[in-house]
Scaffold this active site. Structure first.
Site, mmCIF file in Angstrom:
data_model
loop_
_atom_site.group_PDB
_atom_site.id
_atom_site.type_symbol
_atom_site.label_atom_id
_atom_site.label_comp_id
_atom_site.label_asym_id
_atom_site.label_seq_id
_atom_site.Cartn_x
_atom_site.Cartn_y
_atom_site.Cartn_z
ATOM 1 C CG ASP A 230 34.579 36.172 32.952
ATOM 2 O OD1 ASP A 230 35.101 35.489 32.063
ATOM 3 O OD2 ASP A 230 33.388 36.045 33.302
ATOM 4 C CG ASP B 206 30.294 36.110 35.986
ATOM 5 O OD1 ASP B 206 29.200 35.595 35.694
ATOM 6 O OD2 ASP B 206 31.315 35.964 35.286
ATOM 7 C CG ASP C 49 30.497 35.383 27.827
ATOM 8 O OD1 ASP C 49 29.695 35.907 27.053
ATOM 9 O OD2 ASP C 49 31.531 34.782 27.451
#
Length: 224
Positions: A11, A170, A13
Site C-alpha cells: 500500500d 496498514d 499512504d
C-alpha cells in the site's frame, strides 16, 4: 515464511509514505477557506489512509451523501495536489527495506486506492519510482480495495502468480483485498491503522512493527 516471495506489493499512504502531514494540511486549508480554525494533525492521522472521504469527515463532519461533499472534495484535492510532498516523507526504514528487495532481486510494487494522477507524482517526487515495478492506483480498475482487482492486476503486470506474492498494508481493507487475491498478507504496524487498530482482528498472515521486521520475516538481510 519458508522462502522468498516472487513479488512484494505495498500500500502507499501509511505503509511506504507518511503523507498525513500534507493530507491534514489540505483538509485544514478547506476549513480555513470556510472561515474555520485548523485542527491538529493528530486528528487526521488515523483517517489518512481513507482519502478525501475520511479526511473531510474529520475536517467538516460531512459524508459522501452531503450536498456540499463534491465541492468540498474538489477544494481539498486542489489544495492537496499543490502540496503532495511538501511535508510527506518515507517512513523510517522504508528506503533500506526497498533496497534490500532490489538487492535480492525481488520485484516490488504499489497497489493504492489513491487516484493515479496523485499517486504517480507522489512516487516520482519522493524518488522511488525508478525501481517500482508496478503502480496500480485506485482508478486503475473498476473496483478499488477491499476488492482484489488491483492486486490481481499488479501480479499480472509483473508476471507472477498471486499466490507467490506478499501484500503489505496498514489498513484492514489491505488484508481483506490481499486475502481475496490469494496473497500472503502482512499488516504494517507502523502505519495509520484506520478505525480498527487492533491488528490481531485483521487476521493477516503476519504482523510486523517496522520495515526491518518485514525483512526479517522475508529472511532478507539489509542492503549493503
Amino acid at each position: 515464511m519458508t522462502h522468498a516471495p516472487a513479488c512484494v506489493l505495498f500500500d502507499l499512504d501509511g505503509t511506504l509514505v507518511d503523507s498525513a502531514p500534507d493530507l491534514g494540511y489540505a483538509a485544514n486549508l478547506v476549513r480555513e477557506a470556510l472561515g474555520m480554525a485548523h485542527l491538529p494533525l493528530a486528528d487526521y492521522r488515523p483517517q489518512a489512509s481513507n482519502g478525501a472521504r475520511g479526511l473531510l469527515k474529520v475536517a467538516l463532519n460531512i459524508a459522501m451523501d452531503h450536498p456540499d461533499y463534491e465541492a468540498r472534495k474538489a477544494l481539498f484535492l486542489k489544495f492537496y495536489e499543490a502540496n503532495l510532498t511538501t511535508h510527506s516523507r518515507l517512513f523510517d526504514g522504508v528506503v533500506e527495506m526497498l533496497a534490500a528487495l532490489d538487492e535480492a532481486g525481488i520485484p516490488w510494487g504499489i497497489v493504492t486506492n489513491k487516484a493515479g494522477w496523485l499517486a504517480q507524482p507522489v512516487v516520482e517526487q519522493l524518488g522511488f519510482a525508478a525501481n517500482c515495478r508496478v503502480l496500480i492506483a485506485g482508478d486503475s480498475t473498476p473496483h478499488p480495495k477491499p476488492a482484489p482487482d488491483g492486486l490481481l492486476l499488479a501480479a499480472r503486470k509483473v508476471s507472477v502468480d498471486p499466490n507467490a506474492c506478499v501484500y503489505v498494508g496498514d489498513d484492514v481493507r489491505d488484508v481483506v483485498a490481499g486475502r481475496a487475491a490469494g496473497m500472503r498478507t502482512v499488516a504494517a504496524g507502523w502505519g495509520y491503522l484506520g478505525t480498527e487498530p487492533d491488528l490481531e482482528k485483521w487476521q493477516a498472515d503476519d504482523i510486523v512493527a517496522t520495515p526491518a521486521d518485514l525483512l526479517s520475516l522475508l529472511k532478507l538481510t539489509p542492503a549493503a
